[in-house]
Design a protein around this motif. Sequence first.
Motif, PDB file in Angstrom:
ATOM      1  N   ASN A 146       0.853  -1.187   0.000  1.00 25.17           N
ATOM      2  CA  ASN A 146       0.000   0.000   0.000  1.00 25.17           C
ATOM      3  C   ASN A 146       0.887   1.236   0.000  1.00 25.17           C
ATOM      4  O   ASN A 146       1.467   1.602   1.016  1.00 25.17           O
ATOM      5  CB  ASN A 146      -0.893  -0.010   1.245  1.00 25.17           C
ATOM      6  CG  ASN A 146      -1.742   1.249   1.359  1.00 25.17           C
ATOM      7  OD1 ASN A 146      -1.958   1.963   0.384  1.00 25.17           O
ATOM      8  ND2 ASN A 146      -2.203   1.523   2.569  1.00 25.17           N
ATOM      9  N   ALA A 163      -4.485   0.441   4.944  1.00 24.13           N
ATOM     10  CA  ALA A 163      -5.189  -0.824   4.754  1.00 24.13           C
ATOM     11  C   ALA A 163      -5.151  -1.595   6.070  1.00 24.13           C
ATOM     12  O   ALA A 163      -4.432  -1.216   7.001  1.00 24.13           O
ATOM     13  CB  ALA A 163      -4.520  -1.635   3.649  1.00 24.13           C
ATOM     14  N   GLU A 164      -5.913  -2.679   6.164  1.00 31.25           N
ATOM     15  CA  GLU A 164      -5.863  -3.492   7.365  1.00 31.25           C
ATOM     16  C   GLU A 164      -4.445  -4.023   7.585  1.00 31.25           C
ATOM     17  O   GLU A 164      -3.696  -4.235   6.630  1.00 31.25           O
ATOM     18  CB  GLU A 164      -6.861  -4.640   7.272  1.00 31.25           C
ATOM     19  CG  GLU A 164      -8.308  -4.175   7.318  1.00 31.25           C
ATOM     20  CD  GLU A 164      -9.288  -5.320   7.397  1.00 31.25           C
ATOM     21  OE1 GLU A 164      -8.869  -6.486   7.224  1.00 31.25           O
ATOM     22  OE2 GLU A 164     -10.475  -5.062   7.634  1.00 31.25           O
ATOM     23  N   SER A 167      -2.671  -7.135   5.517  1.00 26.37           N
ATOM     24  CA  SER A 167      -2.952  -7.001   4.095  1.00 26.37           C
ATOM     25  C   SER A 167      -1.708  -7.348   3.288  1.00 26.37           C
ATOM     26  O   SER A 167      -0.587  -7.262   3.779  1.00 26.37           O
ATOM     27  CB  SER A 167      -3.389  -5.576   3.766  1.00 26.37           C
ATOM     28  OG  SER A 167      -4.557  -5.219   4.467  1.00 26.37           O
ATOM     29  N   TYR A 168      -1.922  -7.718   2.031  1.00 26.68           N
ATOM     30  CA  TYR A 168      -0.842  -8.069   1.112  1.00 26.68           C
ATOM     31  C   TYR A 168      -0.107  -9.324   1.602  1.00 26.68           C
ATOM     32  O   TYR A 168      -0.366  -9.825   2.690  1.00 26.68           O
ATOM     33  CB  TYR A 168       0.117  -6.892   0.902  1.00 26.68           C
ATOM     34  CG  TYR A 168      -0.566  -5.670   0.335  1.00 26.68           C
ATOM     35  CD1 TYR A 168      -0.742  -5.517  -1.037  1.00 26.68           C
ATOM     36  CD2 TYR A 168      -1.061  -4.678   1.176  1.00 26.68           C
ATOM     37  CE1 TYR A 168      -1.382  -4.404  -1.569  1.00 26.68           C
ATOM     38  CE2 TYR A 168      -1.715  -3.562   0.653  1.00 26.68           C
ATOM     39  CZ  TYR A 168      -1.870  -3.435  -0.712  1.00 26.68           C
ATOM     40  OH  TYR A 168      -2.514  -2.345  -1.230  1.00 26.68           O
ATOM     41  N   ASN A 181       1.858   0.990   3.822  1.00 27.77           N
ATOM     42  CA  ASN A 181       0.767   1.093   4.790  1.00 27.77           C
ATOM     43  C   ASN A 181       1.061   2.206   5.791  1.00 27.77           C
ATOM     44  O   ASN A 181       0.558   3.302   5.648  1.00 27.77           O
ATOM     45  CB  ASN A 181       0.479  -0.232   5.486  1.00 27.77           C
ATOM     46  CG  ASN A 181      -0.994  -0.362   5.840  1.00 27.77           C
ATOM     47  OD1 ASN A 181      -1.847   0.261   5.217  1.00 27.77           O
ATOM     48  ND2 ASN A 181      -1.301  -1.163   6.851  1.00 27.77           N
TER      49      ASN A 181
END
Length: 268
Positions: A146, A163-164, A167-168, A181
């Motif tokens: 992100n 993002a949470e 994530s990824y 992020n």
Amino acid sequence: EEPIGLPVGEVNCESGRCLVPAGTFWMGSTNGGEDECPLREITLDRYFIDETEVTIAEWENCVDAGNCEPIPANCMNWYGSLSFYTEQYPVICIVWDQARNFCQAKGGRLPTEAEWEYAARGGIERAEYPWGGPYTYDDKGCFLANFKPERGDYAADQILYTAEAESYWPNDYGLYNMSGNVSEWTDSNYEKDAVDLVAGLNPNVEGSKTNNQKVVRGGSWKDVAHFLKVSTRDYEYQNTKRSYIGFRTVQSYLGEDVGFQENPNKIF
């Protein structure tokens, strides 16, 4: 000259933390900024590090226990809507002292700059990004973190802010969002010439009364790809809250020198 004893990445994670094996690696870069060069050989003991950045849920638990201050409402409103960001998003707007206090309340600490970079590399020699590199997208054209691609196009990755935390894809040590992020506080003071100070075994540039700049690593949702590189150094003043800086905790390894899963005295 190749790195000595850099372990092959292997995932040893339990209860939200991953074991990073002891090893030696080349910290820094040969083609990065002035404060990254030259490469220097660093050796670290094994340690545990959080799988993800500390989440809003974890911070709220700390608040409920009386060990942390509530997240400022005006900070979360920088996003436009506090309700959109669930408990599984990374906590932000935390100054360095608050992050350190959270870590101590959990029986841990912030990572040193060297520990952060070593963990981010995931056991990959000369990695440019946590997934190896040199690209920021996979063979299907999907972004791997992100951030703001294409010179800062905020809509290109279809995530405007954070993002949470999970994530990824994680790196080869099982760690999520070591790039992008939110940027992450470290324990280390920022010194442009830290290459002259950081070498050898378990190094750290500790705080001083004359320097309140702390190293932040990993880049964030607002940054272009350069800041996502595992060797890129950045800093922030330790008393400053940002909507793009979070953190994760580490804990020194105190168990027996045996396999993580087989150790009957493991602390998690």
